[in-house]
Design an enzyme around this catalytic site. Structure first.
Site, PDB file in Angstrom:
ATOM      1  N   LEU A 431      42.281 -26.280  36.475  1.00  0.00           N
ATOM      2  CA  LEU A 431      40.847 -25.963  36.399  1.00  0.00           C
ATOM      3  C   LEU A 431      40.196 -26.580  35.173  1.00  0.00           C
ATOM      4  O   LEU A 431      39.001 -26.883  35.177  1.00  0.00           O
ATOM      5  CB  LEU A 431      40.647 -24.442  36.357  1.00  0.00           C
ATOM      6  CG  LEU A 431      41.054 -23.661  37.618  1.00  0.00           C
ATOM      7  CD1 LEU A 431      40.912 -22.168  37.367  1.00  0.00           C
ATOM      8  CD2 LEU A 431      40.211 -24.082  38.803  1.00  0.00           C
ATOM      9  N   GLY A 432      40.956 -26.763  34.120  1.00  0.00           N
ATOM     10  CA  GLY A 432      40.386 -27.331  32.903  1.00  0.00           C
ATOM     11  C   GLY A 432      41.458 -27.522  31.846  1.00  0.00           C
ATOM     12  O   GLY A 432      42.531 -26.914  31.881  1.00  0.00           O
ATOM     13  N   GLY A 434      41.995 -27.969  27.466  1.00  0.00           N
ATOM     14  CA  GLY A 434      41.381 -27.789  26.156  1.00  0.00           C
ATOM     15  C   GLY A 434      42.358 -28.145  25.055  1.00  0.00           C
ATOM     16  O   GLY A 434      43.477 -28.611  25.306  1.00  0.00           O
ATOM     17  N   GLY A 435      41.914 -27.922  23.824  1.00  0.00           N
ATOM     18  CA  GLY A 435      42.749 -28.277  22.690  1.00  0.00           C
ATOM     19  C   GLY A 435      44.005 -27.429  22.597  1.00  0.00           C
ATOM     20  O   GLY A 435      45.017 -27.882  22.079  1.00  0.00           O
ATOM     21  N   GLY A 437      45.481 -25.688  25.379  1.00  0.00           N
ATOM     22  CA  GLY A 437      46.291 -25.564  26.578  1.00  0.00           C
ATOM     23  C   GLY A 437      45.559 -25.980  27.833  1.00  0.00           C
ATOM     24  O   GLY A 437      44.495 -26.604  27.804  1.00  0.00           O
ATOM     25  N   VAL A 439      44.381 -24.670  31.925  1.00  0.00           N
ATOM     26  CA  VAL A 439      44.084 -23.516  32.778  1.00  0.00           C
ATOM     27  C   VAL A 439      44.302 -23.911  34.233  1.00  0.00           C
ATOM     28  O   VAL A 439      43.774 -24.934  34.697  1.00  0.00           O
ATOM     29  CB  VAL A 439      42.643 -23.010  32.581  1.00  0.00           C
ATOM     30  CG1 VAL A 439      42.364 -21.811  33.479  1.00  0.00           C
ATOM     31  CG2 VAL A 439      42.413 -22.628  31.129  1.00  0.00           C
ATOM     32  N   LYS A 453      46.217 -19.296  32.007  1.00  0.00           N
ATOM     33  CA  LYS A 453      46.139 -20.189  30.854  1.00  0.00           C
ATOM     34  C   LYS A 453      47.521 -20.391  30.266  1.00  0.00           C
ATOM     35  O   LYS A 453      48.192 -19.454  29.855  1.00  0.00           O
ATOM     36  CB  LYS A 453      45.191 -19.626  29.786  1.00  0.00           C
ATOM     37  CG  LYS A 453      45.084 -20.561  28.584  1.00  0.00           C
ATOM     38  CD  LYS A 453      43.977 -20.175  27.647  1.00  0.00           C
ATOM     39  CE  LYS A 453      43.853 -21.194  26.516  1.00  0.00           C
ATOM     40  NZ  LYS A 453      42.780 -20.896  25.586  1.00  0.00           N
ATOM     41  N   ASP A 548      35.752 -19.158  19.280  1.00  0.00           N
ATOM     42  CA  ASP A 548      35.519 -20.462  19.910  1.00  0.00           C
ATOM     43  C   ASP A 548      34.402 -20.338  20.944  1.00  0.00           C
ATOM     44  O   ASP A 548      34.565 -20.697  22.109  1.00  0.00           O
ATOM     45  CB  ASP A 548      36.804 -20.984  20.549  1.00  0.00           C
ATOM     46  CG  ASP A 548      36.697 -22.468  20.931  1.00  0.00           C
ATOM     47  OD1 ASP A 548      35.766 -23.144  20.441  1.00  0.00           O
ATOM     48  OD2 ASP A 548      37.541 -22.952  21.708  1.00  0.00           O
TER      49      ASP A 548
END
Length: 705
Positions: A431-432, A434-435, A437, A439, A453, A548
């Site tokens: 799904l996405g 990031g810095g 990990g 998801v 996650k 964040d």
């Protein structure tokens, strides 16, 4: 015939008591995040009328709405039918002293505030099992009396020098003491008295404090607070109350004799005498669950649909109030035990001999391979157990058992369950990224879609607090916060399981190629996000910082309702000072400048980051654009502050926003953003003030549309 009709109507009226029926129809059963089950009710004719205390009032003008007991004013935060308990808030009592005074034994400097709580004549009594009386400060004596002014209980608190500290906590010599609450207590009036303050050294004056606090409190909540409990000034704590049907000192024996007033209405209910004071409570009988205080409120439990609680390894058949578990046809044994069913013996002697030889040959061929697999499996199991223990799994598992009765739906998933849910972390389910990990979208055993996650790194120092943080986050229930459903602890870096939010992030809606979000909707999303952050800062205990806040962490559900995600996830990032330069918590463009100087996250850090999100909604620009045509275009916050100083802030607003919201709303919004972007955290408003300001801007916009 007319007489017969009248007789039949009278029989029907007697069979269904009208008061109980009317009190459950069309009545409001929710106030903010608190569910109000019968026999409690909001307003007249919606509650059980035999006892005071069941009528509640909801103040919708407060944010969030405030639920109180009518006639008593106590704020209610939760009600449980299963345990016959309610949790209310009580202000802590306080007294401050002049520590340098030698004229008396602790002259009171500031105002003394001692908050009593009276339950006299109501359905409530203080819980002697789940509540305790606590005093903090030293050297001090705290105690409380009943409504007749007679002593009930208390304790003495002193402070040993830190060099002579003894093990344990809140034991009386560490600035904190506690005592148990007796049964049948319906009033509480606290007193705080100082002693030994004439002695400037020795037994009592070591490490003395300027203020003392006394309060009755939920013992489990106080245990969770632990070393983090460091409050000053005015604060409130939760208190657990036992409730029962206490009209005229009734018991089960006397209540059954009055069918009209008898509170256990469901056919599958049972009456139990109260364990705290006079009165009785109602429970659903074994095999049923629901509300025993209303007709038909106890529903049959489908045990076959809950194999984790009612194991069956054969054929399961649900029955009223129970279930049958039998072995499949052709087998026999105990189907409630794994491998408890065995095939019936139909083999002949010759067939048994052939089968035995075949199995022996097969085992000889596979013996080496099996031994290798066995060694590998043992290594894997030992590694999973080691990770589970170092991630705090034993403590978390123990505490979740006590929270299950309170309706907290939090599950510890195994590594196999997570891999099955994500298709062994299939790239197609990402799904996405990031810095910290990745998801994944997953489907768990009950068919629910979730977001999982998987973090990349973890700080070993944070693992000691991980289980405590999971317990706190699992109990957060807010419509604008993504619900934490569970976690997996059998891996080196714990994985978190959240509810699935289908419409992606706010970042995609504002900066994507799709249909633009209308200005009015942008204000609504901003208000919902601000309320979520304010709730976590002000209502959670202890307060939870996000760390964040950004548009990518604000998700939108099917109705485009905002849901803030990733609370507490930043705690999994390394906190070692040597790694701060490479693993700073937060995202470029949203980072609080004061945090970069102090490395200390505060509630005001979230306020700064939220102001950047609000700017994205108002301007349509990204928070950080390193490829901008001008140097000052890289940071949206810097560009906006510069524009305000030049009086040109309206020019950088999105055209549709400027046209629909109007000059006055934009100017007020710009003033709010400037306050939130202050370089000094103390000058920024709280998230509660920010949420209230945005709500006022929405109201002003709606009245002028």
């Amino acid at each position: 015939m007319a007489a017969l009709a009248v007789f039949l109507v009278l029989l029907l009226w007697l069979a269904v008591p009208p008061a109980a029926a009317q009190r459950t129809r069309g009545c409001r059963r929710q106030c903010g995040n608190v569910t109000v089950p019968y026999p409690f009710g909001i307003g007249a004719r919606c509650h059980h009328g035999e006892d005071r205390g069941f009528r509640l009032e909801c103040d919708d003008t407060r944010r969030p709405p405030r639920l109180t007991v009518a006639g008593y004013g106590h704020e209610v935060v939760s009600i449980s039918l299963a345990t016959a308990e309610a949790t209310v808030l009580l202000n802590a009592s306080r007294a401050c002293y002049d520590r340098n005074s030698s004229s008396g034994s602790g002259r009171v400097l500031g105002r003394r505030e001692e908050y009593p709580m009276a339950l006299n004549g109501s359905a409530f009594l203080f819980s002697s099992i789940k509540s305790k009386f606590v005093a903090i400060g030293c050297p001090d004596l705290a105690y409380f009396v009943d409504d007749g002014g007679y002593y009930v209980t208390g304790c003495m608190s002193v402070c040993r020098p830190s060099a002579r500290a003894l093990p344990g906590s809140c034991r009386g010599d560490d600035g904190c003491c506690q005592s148990n609450i007796p049964l049948g207590l319906d009033s509480y009036r606290p007193y705080i008295r100082s002693f030994g303050r004439r002695q400037q050294q020795g037994t009592f004056m070591a490490n003395s404090t300027g203020c003392a606090y006394a309060f009755m409190v939920d013992a489990l909540w106080f245990w969770y607070a632990g070393s983090h409990f460091n409050r000053t000034g005015d604060f409130a704590v939760p208190v657990v109350l036992d409730w029962a049907i206490r009209a005229a000192g009734s018991s089960c024996a006397t209540a059954r004799g009055n069918a009209t007033a008898y509170a256990c209405r469901s056919k599958q209910s049972v009456c139990l005498d109260s364990s705290n004071g006079p009165g009785y409570i109602c429970n659903c009988t074994s095999g049923y669950e629901g509300n025993p205080y209303i007709l038909g409120g106890c529903k049959d439990v489908d045990e076959c649909a809950h194999d984790d609680l009612y194991p069956c390894y054969g054929v399961c058949i649900n029955t009223p109030g129970g279930y049958l578990c039998t072995c499949p046809e052709g087998s026999s044994g105990n189907a409630t035990v794994l491998d408890g069913c065995h095939q019936k013996d139909k083999f002949t002697l010759a067939l048994k001999a052939v089968t035995g030889v075949s199995i022996g040959v097969f085992l000889l061929i596979l013996v080496c391979f099996s031994a290798h697999l066995s060694v590998q499996k043992r290594r894997t199991l030992r590694a999973k157990q080691r990770f589970f223990e170092q991630n705090g799994g034993l403590l978390l598992q123990q505490q979740l058992g006590s929270l299950a009765s309170s309706g907290v739906a939090f599950k510890i998933f195994s590594d196999e369950e997570i891999r099955k849910a994500t298709g062994n972390f299939d790239e197609a389910r990402v799904l996405g990224r990031g810095g910290n990990g990745v998801v994944y979208r997953g489907v768990i055993a009950d068919g629910s879609t979730v977001a999982i996650k998987k973090s990349r790194v973890v700080d070993e120092k944070q693992l000691k607090e991980f289980s405590r943080e999971m317990l706190i986050l699992s109990q957060i229930n807010h419509r604008n916060v993504v619900k934490l459903l569970g976690c997996c602890l059998e891996v080196e870096v714990p994985m978190l399981v959240y509810e699935y939010v289908p419409n992606g992030s706010l970042h995609l809606y504002v900066h994507g190629d799709g249909k633009a979000m209308p200005p009015g909707e942008r204000l609504r999303v901003a208000a919902e996000s601000a309320h979520a952050l304010a709730y976590m800062h002000s209502s959670a205990s202890p307060p939870i910082l996000h760390g964040d806040v950004k548009s990518a962490n604000i998700l939108l559900d099917g109705d485009l309702t905002a849901k803030v995600s990733d609370f507490g996830a930043s705690r999994l990032a390394p906190a070692d000072e040597a790694q701060v330069a490479t693993l700073v918590q937060g995202t470029c463009g949203y980072l609080d400048p004061e945090y970069l100087l102090t490395c200390q996250l505060t509630c005001k850090s979230d306020v700064y980051s939220f102001a950047v999100v609000l700017l994205e909604l108002l301007t349509g620009r990204k928070a950080f654009c390193p490829d901008g045509p001008e140097e000052d275009d890289t940071s949206l916050a810097f560009s906006f502050v510069t524009a305000v100083q030049r009086g040109r802030h309206r020019e950088i607003m999105d055209g549709h926003v400027r046209e629909e919201l109007g000059v006055e709303v934009l100017d007020h919004a710009a003033e709010l953003v400037i306050r939130c972007l202050s370089l000094t955290g103390e000058e920024r408003p709280t998230m509660t003030e920010v949420a209230d300001k945005i709500e006022r801007l929405r109201s002003f916009h709606c009245t002028n549309v």
